[in-house]
Design a protein around this motif. Structure first.
Motif, PDB file in Angstrom:
ATOM      1  N   SER A   1      -8.819   0.094  -6.138  1.00  0.00           N
ATOM      2  CA  SER A   1      -8.459   1.504  -5.950  1.00  0.00           C
ATOM      3  C   SER A   1      -9.566   2.456  -6.367  1.00  0.00           C
ATOM      4  O   SER A   1      -9.477   3.658  -6.109  1.00  0.00           O
ATOM      5  CB  SER A   1      -7.185   1.821  -6.754  1.00  0.00           C
ATOM      6  OG  SER A   1      -7.386   1.535  -8.132  1.00  0.00           O
TER       7      SER A   1
ATOM      8  N   PRO B   1      -4.006   3.834  -0.065  1.00  0.00           N
ATOM      9  CA  PRO B   1      -3.644   2.409  -0.144  1.00  0.00           C
ATOM     10  C   PRO B   1      -3.292   1.784   1.201  1.00  0.00           C
ATOM     11  O   PRO B   1      -3.372   0.575   1.360  1.00  0.00           O
ATOM     12  CB  PRO B   1      -2.435   2.402  -1.087  1.00  0.00           C
ATOM     13  CG  PRO B   1      -1.866   3.780  -0.981  1.00  0.00           C
ATOM     14  CD  PRO B   1      -3.030   4.688  -0.748  1.00  0.00           C
ATOM     15  N   ASN B   2      -2.903   2.600   2.183  1.00  0.00           N
ATOM     16  CA  ASN B   2      -2.503   2.045   3.474  1.00  0.00           C
ATOM     17  C   ASN B   2      -2.726   3.074   4.578  1.00  0.00           C
ATOM     18  O   ASN B   2      -3.063   4.240   4.307  1.00  0.00           O
ATOM     19  CB  ASN B   2      -1.036   1.587   3.454  1.00  0.00           C
ATOM     20  CG  ASN B   2      -0.111   2.678   2.936  1.00  0.00           C
ATOM     21  OD1 ASN B   2      -0.088   3.786   3.470  1.00  0.00           O
ATOM     22  ND2 ASN B   2       0.644   2.369   1.877  1.00  0.00           N
TER      23      ASN B   2
END
Length: 833
Positions: free
Chosen positions: A498, A666-667
């Motif tokens: 991250s 994240p997506n």
């Protein structure tokens, strides 16, 4: 005699003629398509550019540039283009696009192709937009829907199919959207940091010499931060780009042809061994050395000529498939025609290479004694070393000259010949060591079938070496392609943690940075970087003005640094992609003395500066004196913002600047939600989703790898044909062995197992050595060429090695059926005749 003897033995050499056919087919198809492509680029260069020549600049033309434009009769058309986010209110989606604002008579050549057709002109009067066809399909848009670019909302008046000035790869990253030039001001996107391109299109009178114009005006325009490009220089550059790919594919095809020639040399050697007694009989009847030699030379030349004719026809037909294979990389539709040079080359190569590689075994006929009729011996007299050396030298010279013709570069040609010689030598050396090792450390305690399968690898007339070379080179090519593709993809791979950015926000204005950050953090996303960027140019280097350096004809410095607009940042520390190589890092500007800056090693090399040299920068009208404080290496393969020049803190904070902000989504859903909100709030900001770019790079590499694998398939197929031919050529020798084994009491099952084990050893050893060689070469490529870590793929080991081994095993067994099915009396009768 050549014709009569050839008719009786033609079937024995047909398969090896097929290997020549494959190599000629591959070479002629690529060479013919390359010639057609160059001719198409030459004929369509005006249509690709849309003009005879253009003047382009990163800014509106200054007084000097405008004078030049006026002296040329004024531009017939102009364009401003830049990357920006486009929003589609219909489905609340957004996309990074390349906005092209056009006015005037553009294009002067070619046409803007749209659906409906009249949209190519009506978009101006309707103040609408032409949107790339791929975007229309991707977002399910229709003519009449709204596209929002910056502060301007425009109706989509047509689907853009093609237009001059669009490149295939750039369009994949940022698809084009064409709008009227007058709309650009309304978008509000012409701000500080906006990367703009202004293009002015000209039509040249028939008598104008464009190369002379380029030579005269380009240096003057360079000094004014502008450039001149002609359609002829553009076509040369484009032709060179595609030509490099063609050269590589030609080399792959050439390797297939070399493999075929190795197969021919091996088959002719066995074929001539069987003909030596006939040659001795002919000499007893009064035939001269020259006559007996020419009988078989004419046979080989005829086989080469026929192979060349068939291969040339096959190459012409194969090139018809290339436009569909390469359509994603071509900016136009290629019109195919017959090119004379590849046709002549194919016909001549078939004859020349067949004869050249068959000379060594053919020399045996020259030294056969008439008394050979009365002698019973398995070996013949050794040929003179001088003649053998001359033939080898001739082969090497031919390979070098042919590769030099393909590559048009002496160093690359020498490198190719050395790499081919090393690869073939290693494979041949491994085969020799393997056979000697079996002899010296023969496993006497193994079972009969296992021992006999090993003995077959060094029996008289064995083909172990040629088969290992053919199998190994094919496996080497395919494995190297897989490993190289993995290296390139690894360089573009994003870190999964991250803390690594995968969303980059460009052109964030100083007054917007806080609001942008406040739009990111409520969504649970981090603000990883908030990087200030200031644009500047080099004014003087080591006390010499940039304008003086441009006019210095003896200058060895790379002049692009004199014309480039650098985007630099300032910070007090290095980042993970940087390594200090010379000097010391200075976090803050000292109170006295020159400003110490950090410079990337590539810029230091091109500008020919070292630590301690002075550089004066023009920072948007303000001159700033600096000194090179340190030099660092930068890992440009890391997908994060990296900079050629870095200033210390305390000097550029008040300069006009914009910002780059990075985050990690994240997506895909989180990324889409963030982009949608940012485009609505801040229409001037461009958003780069690095995952989409990585996917695009992966798709492009997959397509390129497919095309290269398609050509490497010819090498594999040639190896297979060499294998089939080797088994067929030594079939009679195997039948004799089979009879002897059966006489000694061996069963068909045992003979089958002996054959299977023999080809299993050949498959494993050939493909295994090929893959190991490709592993070594790929590591060298990663270290010295790509400068990237190398983690080998398991695909060649798990798929290619067992696949090639199984293929070799099946071919060996299928071609050995006649050996197993031949009754002993059949062979005894033949031997007794």
């Amino acid at each position: 005699m050549a014709w009569r003897d050839g008719k009786a033995s033609g079937g024995r050499l047909t398969l090896f003629m097929a290997s020549i056919i494959l190599g000629i087919t591959a070479l002629v198809s690529i060479q013919s398509f390359s010639d057609n492509l160059k001719e198409n680029i030459r004929l369509q260069s005006k249509s690709l550019m849309g003009a005879d020549f253009i003047i382009d600049s990163r800014q509106l033309p200054n007084e000097r540039v405008q004078e030049i434009i006026d002296s040329l009769g004024g531009a017939k058309g102009m364009e401003v283009n830049f990357a920006s986010m486009a929003a589609f209110p219909k489905n609340e989606s957004s996309k990074l696009v390349r906005v092209r604002g056009l006015e005037g008579d553009f294009p002067l050549y070619g046409e803007i192709e749209t659906e409906p057709a009249d949209a190519a002109t009506s978009y101006i009067s309707n103040e609408g937009a032409l949107v790339d066809a791929t975007v229309m399909l991707q977002f399910e848009l229709e003519v009449g829907d709204i596209i929002k670019i910056g502060n301007a909302s425009l109706p989509i008046t047509g689907t853009l199919i093609s237009a001059p000035g669009n490149s295939a790869f750039a369009s994949s990253v940022a698809p084009p959207v064409i709008v009227p030039f007058g709309i650009i001001e309304r978008t509000g996107l012409l701000q500080v940091g906006s990367r703009l391109d202004y293009n002015y299109y000209f039509k040249a009178p028939p008598e104008m010499d464009l190369d002379a114009l380029d030579k005269e005006l380009d240096p003057i325009l360079d000094a004014e931060n502008a450039d001149l490009d002609t359609h002829t220089s553009g076509s040369r550059q484009l032709g060179s780009s595609y030509g490099n790919v063609g050269k590589f594919l030609n080399l792959v095809a050439f390797i297939a042809l070399l493999l075929g020639c190795v197969g021919i040399a091996s088959s002719v050697q066995i074929y001539i061994k069987e003909k030596l007694r006939s040659v001795a009989v002919l000499k007893c009847m009064g035939a001269s050395r020259k006559q007996t030699f020419l009988i078989y030379l004419i046979q080989i030349a005829g086989m080469g000529l026929l192979g060349g004719v068939i291969g040339t026809i096959g190459g012409i037909l194969l090139q018809l498939t290339f436009p569909s294979l390469l359509q994603d990389f071509l900016p136009f539709e290629v019109q195919l025609s017959l090119a004379p040079q590849p046709i002549i080359m194919g016909l001549l190569l078939g004859v020349f290479m067949s004869v050249l590689f068959a000379l060594l075994p053919l020399m045996s006929t020259w030294y056969v004694s008439p008394l050979q009729v009365l002698r019973i011996q398995e070996t013949q007299e050794e040929r003179p070393r001088k003649a053998r050396a001359l033939v080898f030298i001739g082969i090497l010279i031919f390979i070098f000259l042919f590769s030099l013709w393909l590559l048009e570069d002496l160093r690359y040609a020498i490198g190719f010949v050395i790499s081919i010689a090393v690869t073939f030598s290693i494979l041949a050396g491994v085969a020799t060591l393997f056979m000697r090792g079996i002899k010296k450390f023969f496993p006497t305690k193994w079972s009969f079938t296992s021992r006999q399968s090993l003995l077959n690898l060094f029996r008289p007339n064995n083909q172990t070496m040629v088969l290992l070379v053919a199998i190994g080179v094919g496996a080497f090519l395919i494995s190297t392609l897989y490993f190289t593709k993995d290296i390139l993809l690894a360089m573009a791979q994003l870190d999964s943690n991250s803390d690594s950015p995968n969303i980059i926000l460009l052109d964030v204005q100083s007054e917007q940075k806080e609001d942008v950050a406040n739009s990111i953090t409520p969504k649970g996303l981090p603000v990883l970087d908030n990087i200030p960027i200031v644009t500047m140019r080099m004014h003087t280097i080591k006390g010499r003005a940039a304008n003086d350096l441009r006019q210095d004809t003896t200058l060895t410095m790379n002049k692009w640094v004199l014309n480039h607009e650098f985007r630099v940042t300032y910070r007090d520390s290095m980042i993970s992609s940087e390594t200090l190589t010379e000097g010391e890092w200075v976090p803050e500007t000292p109170k006295v003395g020159l400003i110490p800056i950090s410079i990337a090693d590539n810029i230091a090399r091109d500008a020919e500066v070292v630590v301690g040299d002075t550089i004066v920068f023009n920072v948007q009208g303000v001159l700033m004196e600096t000194v090179v404080g340190n030099i660092r290496t930068v890992d440009w393969a890391r997908m994060q913002p990296n900079f050629n020049l870095v200033f210390p803190k305390g000097v550029l904070e008040n300069a006009p600047q914009f910002h780059v902000i990075t985050t990690n989504a994240p997506n895909a859903e989180a990324s889409a939600n963030l982009q949608r909100e940012l485009v609505q709030k801040f229409p001037n900001i461009s958003v780069l989703d690095l995952r989409q770019i990585v996917t695009l790079i992966e798709n492009v590499l997959d397509k390129i790898a497919w095309v290269i694998n398609f050509m490497a398939f010819f090498s594999i197929l040639t190896g297979i044909i060499v294998l089939i031919g080797a088994v067929r050529t030594s079939k009679y020798q195997r039948i004799k062995e089979s009879v002897l084994l059966r006489t000694l009491g061996a069963k068909s099952k045992q003979i089958l197992k002996i054959t299977a084990l023999e080809y299993f050893y050949l498959g494993v050893l050939g493909s295994g050595i090929g893959i190991l060689l490709s592993l070594i070469s790929s590591q060298l490529l990663a270290t010295f060429v790509f400068k990237a870590p190398f983690v080998p793929s398991l695909v060649p080991f798990l798929v290619l090695l067992p696949g090639v081994t199984l293929l070799v095993l099946l071919i060996g067994l299928s071609n050995s059926r006649s050996v197993l099915n031949s009754p002993p009396l059949v062979v005894l009768r033949k031997e007794g005749r």
